[in-house]
Design a protein around this motif. Structure first.
Motif, PDB file in Angstrom:
ATOM      1  N   TYR A  94     -83.490 -63.016  16.783  1.00  0.00           N
ATOM      2  CA  TYR A  94     -83.691 -62.455  18.117  1.00  0.00           C
ATOM      3  C   TYR A  94     -85.170 -62.491  18.491  1.00  0.00           C
ATOM      4  O   TYR A  94     -86.031 -62.147  17.672  1.00  0.00           O
ATOM      5  N   CYS A  95     -85.458 -62.843  19.735  1.00  0.00           N
ATOM      6  CA  CYS A  95     -86.799 -62.612  20.259  1.00  0.00           C
ATOM      7  C   CYS A  95     -86.762 -61.317  21.051  1.00  0.00           C
ATOM      8  O   CYS A  95     -85.728 -60.962  21.649  1.00  0.00           O
ATOM      9  N   VAL A  96     -87.855 -60.606  21.019  1.00  0.00           N
ATOM     10  CA  VAL A  96     -87.874 -59.248  21.554  1.00  0.00           C
ATOM     11  C   VAL A  96     -89.194 -58.962  22.253  1.00  0.00           C
ATOM     12  O   VAL A  96     -90.257 -59.370  21.769  1.00  0.00           O
ATOM     13  N   ILE A  97     -89.107 -58.264  23.388  1.00  0.00           N
ATOM     14  CA  ILE A  97     -90.292 -57.744  24.057  1.00  0.00           C
ATOM     15  C   ILE A  97     -90.707 -56.455  23.361  1.00  0.00           C
ATOM     16  O   ILE A  97     -89.896 -55.537  23.201  1.00  0.00           O
ATOM     17  N   ASP A  98     -91.975 -56.398  22.985  1.00  0.00           N
ATOM     18  CA  ASP A  98     -92.543 -55.272  22.238  1.00  0.00           C
ATOM     19  C   ASP A  98     -93.449 -54.482  23.173  1.00  0.00           C
ATOM     20  O   ASP A  98     -94.450 -55.006  23.645  1.00  0.00           O
ATOM     21  N   ALA A  99     -93.088 -53.256  23.468  1.00  0.00           N
ATOM     22  CA  ALA A  99     -93.912 -52.411  24.334  1.00  0.00           C
ATOM     23  C   ALA A  99     -93.752 -50.964  23.906  1.00  0.00           C
ATOM     24  O   ALA A  99     -92.691 -50.584  23.407  1.00  0.00           O
ATOM     25  N   ASP A 100     -94.768 -50.158  24.095  1.00  0.00           N
ATOM     26  CA  ASP A 100     -94.693 -48.734  23.719  1.00  0.00           C
ATOM     27  C   ASP A 100     -94.242 -48.577  22.278  1.00  0.00           C
ATOM     28  O   ASP A 100     -93.494 -47.649  21.950  1.00  0.00           O
ATOM     29  N   TYR A 101     -94.671 -49.495  21.412  1.00  0.00           N
ATOM     30  CA  TYR A 101     -94.329 -49.444  19.984  1.00  0.00           C
ATOM     31  C   TYR A 101     -92.815 -49.394  19.777  1.00  0.00           C
ATOM     32  O   TYR A 101     -92.296 -48.622  18.967  1.00  0.00           O
ATOM     33  N   ALA A 102     -92.115 -50.203  20.560  1.00  0.00           N
ATOM     34  CA  ALA A 102     -90.658 -50.300  20.399  1.00  0.00           C
ATOM     35  C   ALA A 102     -90.197 -51.660  20.922  1.00  0.00           C
ATOM     36  O   ALA A 102     -90.905 -52.330  21.655  1.00  0.00           O
ATOM     37  N   PHE A 103     -88.989 -52.031  20.515  1.00  0.00           N
ATOM     38  CA  PHE A 103     -88.407 -53.309  20.909  1.00  0.00           C
ATOM     39  C   PHE A 103     -87.535 -53.068  22.137  1.00  0.00           C
ATOM     40  O   PHE A 103     -86.384 -52.665  22.019  1.00  0.00           O
ATOM     41  N   HIS A 104     -88.115 -53.343  23.310  1.00  0.00           N
ATOM     42  CA  HIS A 104     -87.462 -52.922  24.545  1.00  0.00           C
ATOM     43  C   HIS A 104     -86.398 -53.871  25.044  1.00  0.00           C
ATOM     44  O   HIS A 104     -85.364 -53.434  25.518  1.00  0.00           O
ATOM     45  N   ILE A 105     -86.659 -55.155  25.014  1.00  0.00           N
ATOM     46  CA  ILE A 105     -85.728 -56.134  25.563  1.00  0.00           C
ATOM     47  C   ILE A 105     -85.442 -57.178  24.499  1.00  0.00           C
ATOM     48  O   ILE A 105     -86.368 -57.753  23.932  1.00  0.00           O
ATOM     49  N   TRP A 106     -84.158 -57.423  24.261  1.00  0.00           N
ATOM     50  CA  TRP A 106     -83.721 -58.353  23.235  1.00  0.00           C
ATOM     51  C   TRP A 106     -83.020 -59.553  23.867  1.00  0.00           C
ATOM     52  O   TRP A 106     -82.292 -59.404  24.849  1.00  0.00           O
ATOM     53  N   GLY A 107     -83.233 -60.714  23.274  1.00  0.00           N
ATOM     54  CA  GLY A 107     -82.431 -61.863  23.656  1.00  0.00           C
ATOM     55  C   GLY A 107     -81.037 -61.735  23.053  1.00  0.00           C
ATOM     56  O   GLY A 107     -80.733 -60.773  22.336  1.00  0.00           O
ATOM     57  N   GLN A 108     -80.199 -62.718  23.309  1.00  0.00           N
ATOM     58  CA  GLN A 108     -78.829 -62.677  22.787  1.00  0.00           C
ATOM     59  C   GLN A 108     -78.746 -63.179  21.354  1.00  0.00           C
ATOM     60  O   GLN A 108     -77.739 -62.991  20.684  1.00  0.00           O
ATOM     61  N   GLY A 109     -79.827 -63.812  20.887  1.00  0.00           N
ATOM     62  CA  GLY A 109     -79.881 -64.279  19.516  1.00  0.00           C
ATOM     63  C   GLY A 109     -79.440 -65.726  19.362  1.00  0.00           C
ATOM     64  O   GLY A 109     -78.652 -66.252  20.156  1.00  0.00           O
ATOM     65  N   THR A 110     -79.953 -66.374  18.324  1.00  0.00           N
ATOM     66  CA  THR A 110     -79.534 -67.730  17.967  1.00  0.00           C
ATOM     67  C   THR A 110     -79.304 -67.769  16.463  1.00  0.00           C
ATOM     68  O   THR A 110     -80.088 -67.223  15.687  1.00  0.00           O
ATOM     69  N   MET A 111     -78.195 -68.395  16.069  1.00  0.00           N
ATOM     70  CA  MET A 111     -77.790 -68.387  14.663  1.00  0.00           C
ATOM     71  C   MET A 111     -78.453 -69.520  13.895  1.00  0.00           C
ATOM     72  O   MET A 111     -78.439 -70.676  14.336  1.00  0.00           O
ATOM     73  N   VAL A 112     -79.016 -69.186  12.765  1.00  0.00           N
ATOM     74  CA  VAL A 112     -79.592 -70.174  11.853  1.00  0.00           C
ATOM     75  C   VAL A 112     -78.830 -70.105  10.541  1.00  0.00           C
ATOM     76  O   VAL A 112     -78.687 -69.026   9.951  1.00  0.00           O
ATOM     77  N   THR A 113     -78.330 -71.255  10.108  1.00  0.00           N
ATOM     78  CA  THR A 113     -77.617 -71.343   8.832  1.00  0.00           C
ATOM     79  C   THR A 113     -78.361 -72.317   7.939  1.00  0.00           C
ATOM     80  O   THR A 113     -78.603 -73.466   8.329  1.00  0.00           O
ATOM     81  N   VAL A 114     -78.720 -71.855   6.758  1.00  0.00           N
ATOM     82  CA  VAL A 114     -79.412 -72.709   5.790  1.00  0.00           C
ATOM     83  C   VAL A 114     -78.455 -72.971   4.635  1.00  0.00           C
ATOM     84  O   VAL A 114     -78.127 -72.066   3.856  1.00  0.00           O
ATOM     85  N   SER A 115     -78.019 -74.214   4.541  1.00  0.00           N
ATOM     86  CA  SER A 115     -77.032 -74.566   3.529  1.00  0.00           C
ATOM     87  C   SER A 115     -77.052 -76.071   3.301  1.00  0.00           C
ATOM     88  O   SER A 115     -77.324 -76.844   4.216  1.00  0.00           O
ATOM     89  N   SER A 116     -76.731 -76.451   2.080  1.00  0.00           N
ATOM     90  CA  SER A 116     -76.654 -77.883   1.769  1.00  0.00           C
ATOM     91  C   SER A 116     -75.217 -78.379   1.954  1.00  0.00           C
ATOM     92  O   SER A 116     -74.953 -79.572   1.774  1.00  0.00           O
TER      93      SER A 116
END
Lengths: 116, 111
Positions: A94-116
């Motif tokens: 997730y990418c997040v907006i950081d303000a007032d020492y908190a994570f105020h706005i979050w993206g919806q996220g992107t999945m990363v899979t590490v596997s052979s």
């Protein structure tokens, strides 16, 4: 509408690389500090990296030396270059907006899979 | 193992109140008044519910409140509603190297 949209996730091999992007819409990123936070499947949240509006950067011990955070204010975007990927990096990022020492706005996220 | 300790589960009936604890150390929760709480429904992104220990973002109902004593922060949900059923995570600013720490999460069940 204020929105963050991550992209660039997918399948990577151990030792491989991926570059995540986070695009902002409805507002300008340049004035904000930004973070990447991840969540492994069925697990809790883990802070990874921070970049201030003036590009001061911090990393969590778990990714320092392997991941690189950057921003392009002209493109209203945030990035995470992930190298030397490991199976334990498998997570939703997730990418997040950081303000007032908190994570105020979050993206919806992107999945990363590490596997052979 | 998460840096902050939360109970894995909590529950309450509709209309009741429930409190979730979050225990850290003198280096994070005990040092800074920068504890925040996040609600996460299944397959959704987390949502900020409380920041700076007691503050609510716009749009968060006043049924949600936060507090802190020493190294332990708490989230209280009053007047429980079905939609409050979710995972809740605490976070604290930790300064120095690892800026932020999270709790392991608490699954809140509305009975």
């Amino acid at each position: 509408e204020v929105q963050l949209v991550e992209s660039g996730g997918g399948l990577a091999q151990p030792g491989g690389s991926l570059r995540l992007s986070c695009a902002a819409s409805g507002f300008t990123l340049r004035n904000y500090s930004l973070d990447w936070v991840r969540q492994a499947p069925g697990k809790g949240l883990e802070w990874l990296s921070y970049i201030s509006s003036s590009s001061v950067i911090y990393y969590a011990d778990s990714v320092r030396g392997r991941f690189t955070i950057s921003r392009d204010n002209a493109k209203n975007s945030l990035y995470l270059q992930m190298d030397s990927l490991r199976a334990e990096d498998t997570a939703v990022y997730y990418c997040v907006i950081d303000a007032d020492y908190a994570f105020h706005i979050w993206g919806q996220g992107t999945m990363v899979t590490v596997s052979s | 193992q998460s840096a902050l300790t939360q109970p894995p589960s909590a529950s309450g009936s509709p209309g009741q109140s429930v409190t979730i604890s979050c225990t850290g150390t003198s280096g994070d929760v005990g040092r800074y008044n920068y504890v925040s709480w996040y609600q996460q429904h299944p397959d959704k992104a987390p949502k900020l519910m409380i920041y700076e220990v007691t503050k609510r973002p716009s749009g968060v109902p006043d049924r949600f409140s936060g507090s802190k004593s020493g190294n332990t922060a708490s989230l209280t949900v009053s007047g429980l509603q079905a939609d409050d059923e979710a995972d809740y995570y605490c976070s604290s600013y930790a300064g120095s190297n690892n800026l932020w720490v999270f709790g392991g999460g608490t699954k809140l069940t509305v009975l």
